[in-house]
Design an enzyme around this catalytic site. Structure first.
Site, PDB file in Angstrom:
ATOM      1  N   SER A 141      18.624  67.410 -85.266  1.00 17.79           N
ATOM      2  CA  SER A 141      17.980  66.121 -85.527  1.00 17.79           C
ATOM      3  C   SER A 141      18.043  65.876 -87.023  1.00 17.79           C
ATOM      4  O   SER A 141      18.159  66.824 -87.815  1.00 17.79           O
ATOM      5  CB  SER A 141      16.519  66.161 -85.074  1.00 17.79           C
ATOM      6  OG  SER A 141      15.787  65.062 -85.569  1.00 17.79           O
ATOM      7  N   TYR A 154       8.342  70.311 -84.015  1.00 15.78           N
ATOM      8  CA  TYR A 154       9.651  69.675 -83.943  1.00 15.78           C
ATOM      9  C   TYR A 154      10.430  69.898 -85.234  1.00 15.78           C
ATOM     10  O   TYR A 154      11.593  70.304 -85.213  1.00 15.78           O
ATOM     11  CB  TYR A 154       9.476  68.178 -83.681  1.00 15.78           C
ATOM     12  CG  TYR A 154      10.758  67.453 -83.325  1.00 15.78           C
ATOM     13  CD1 TYR A 154      11.308  67.564 -82.051  1.00 15.78           C
ATOM     14  CD2 TYR A 154      11.416  66.654 -84.253  1.00 15.78           C
ATOM     15  CE1 TYR A 154      12.472  66.912 -81.710  1.00 15.78           C
ATOM     16  CE2 TYR A 154      12.586  65.991 -83.922  1.00 15.78           C
ATOM     17  CZ  TYR A 154      13.114  66.118 -82.644  1.00 15.78           C
ATOM     18  OH  TYR A 154      14.272  65.463 -82.323  1.00 15.78           O
ATOM     19  N   LYS A 158      13.767  72.255 -85.390  1.00 18.63           N
ATOM     20  CA  LYS A 158      15.036  71.576 -85.669  1.00 18.63           C
ATOM     21  C   LYS A 158      15.667  72.063 -86.976  1.00 18.63           C
ATOM     22  O   LYS A 158      16.897  72.161 -87.081  1.00 18.63           O
ATOM     23  CB  LYS A 158      14.834  70.066 -85.692  1.00 18.63           C
ATOM     24  CG  LYS A 158      14.494  69.466 -84.327  1.00 18.63           C
ATOM     25  CD  LYS A 158      15.593  69.721 -83.300  1.00 18.63           C
ATOM     26  CE  LYS A 158      15.353  68.967 -81.995  1.00 18.63           C
ATOM     27  NZ  LYS A 158      16.435  69.150 -81.019  1.00 18.63           N
TER      28      LYS A 158
END
Length: 279
Positions: A141, A154, A158
């Protein structure tokens, strides 16, 4: 690498980027195993592909957080189509928000967004080195290059996915193994539409940070970028080119970038005294 005639596994293939990737790979002549935690969704994607490209696709329900499930995917692909040439570690979860995210949320984010990549590579890379060829595509991401406002799970998972993809490329790039790392911003997928935590101000700010940062792309636009990058054997795939400029600003003056991100976060959370992000 030209996907024609290759055997590919796409995780998180029941829709979104994964579903679009599976369709584009089949269109390019690959034989594809579409894997998803939601077996029915994987089956729907596979049925659409099968209608246009008979005999090119197989759907499997699998939780790629589990090493045994990944091994089963590889065995299934080999039994149906032959040795796996390409692996798209695309499945992902958002995780929790803030420091209140519990152990389960951290474990799930790290298992799906990172360890699933590590486990797949452990199972595939030794054989690829023997054969002198293989392609590993990691879906990370833009949050893995920058950060994700609101969600530590997250952002951290990532970042780790980007780091692992880099390590794979450095370690095995001279042994015939190609690696690409996909780092988009907003993409119109269930993951984005479901958001980080509906009704929670921090979770909603996290989702807004993604949708307001740039264009929200269609999954097929991203899939086309991925296939072009694979053809060029390019490591970093940026469907939103502006991410590169943001990344450069971050590296050029880390403290200035952090101050700007704090101001941007305050704006998203409704702090009337906050200023906008610093470029």
């Amino acid at each position: 690498m030209n996907p024609a005639g290759k055997v590919a596994i796409v995780t998180g293939g029941g829709g979104g980027i994964g579903g679009a990737l599976a369709a584009r790979l089949a269109e390019a002549g690959a034989r594809v195993v579409v894997a998803d935690l939601d077996a029915a969704a994987a089956g729907t994607v596979a049925a659409h592909i099968e209608a246009d490209h008979p005999g090119s696709v197989l759907a499997v329900g699998a939780d790629v957080a589990d090493r045994g499930a990944i091994a089963g995917l590889i065995d299934t692909a080999e039994a149906a189509f032959g040795p796996v040439d390409m692996y798209f570690a695309n499945a992902g979860v958002t995780g929790g928000v803030g420091l209140d995210a519990g152990e389960d949320a951290w474990d799930r984010a790290l298992d799906v967004n990172l360890r699933a990549h590590v486990r797949a590579a452990q199972l595939l890379v030794p054989d690829w080195v023997e054969r002198g060829s293989g392609y590993f595509v990691s879906t990370a991401s833009a949050a893995g290059l920058l950060t994700q406002i609101g969600s530590a799970t997250y952002s951290v998972s990532k970042h780790a996915a980007v780091g692992f993809a880099e390590w794979l490329s450095v370690t095995y790039g001279d042994k015939g193994i190609r690696v690409s790392c996909l780092c988009p911003m907003g993409v119109d997928t269930p993951l984005l539409r479901e958001g980080f935590a509906a009704g929670d101000p921090v979770g909603e700010a996290a989702t807004t940070a993604v949708t307001a940062a740039g264009r929200v792309l269609a999954p097929d636009d991203v899939a086309q970028c991925v296939l072009a990058a694979i053809d060029a054997e390019q490591f970093l795939i940026l469907p939103h080119p502006e991410v590169l400029e943001m990344y450069r600003h971050k590296g050029a003056d880390y403290d200035r970038w952090l101050r700007g991100m704090r101001r941007y976060q305050a704006t998203l959370l409704g702090d009337s005294d906050a200023q906008g992000p610093v470029a």
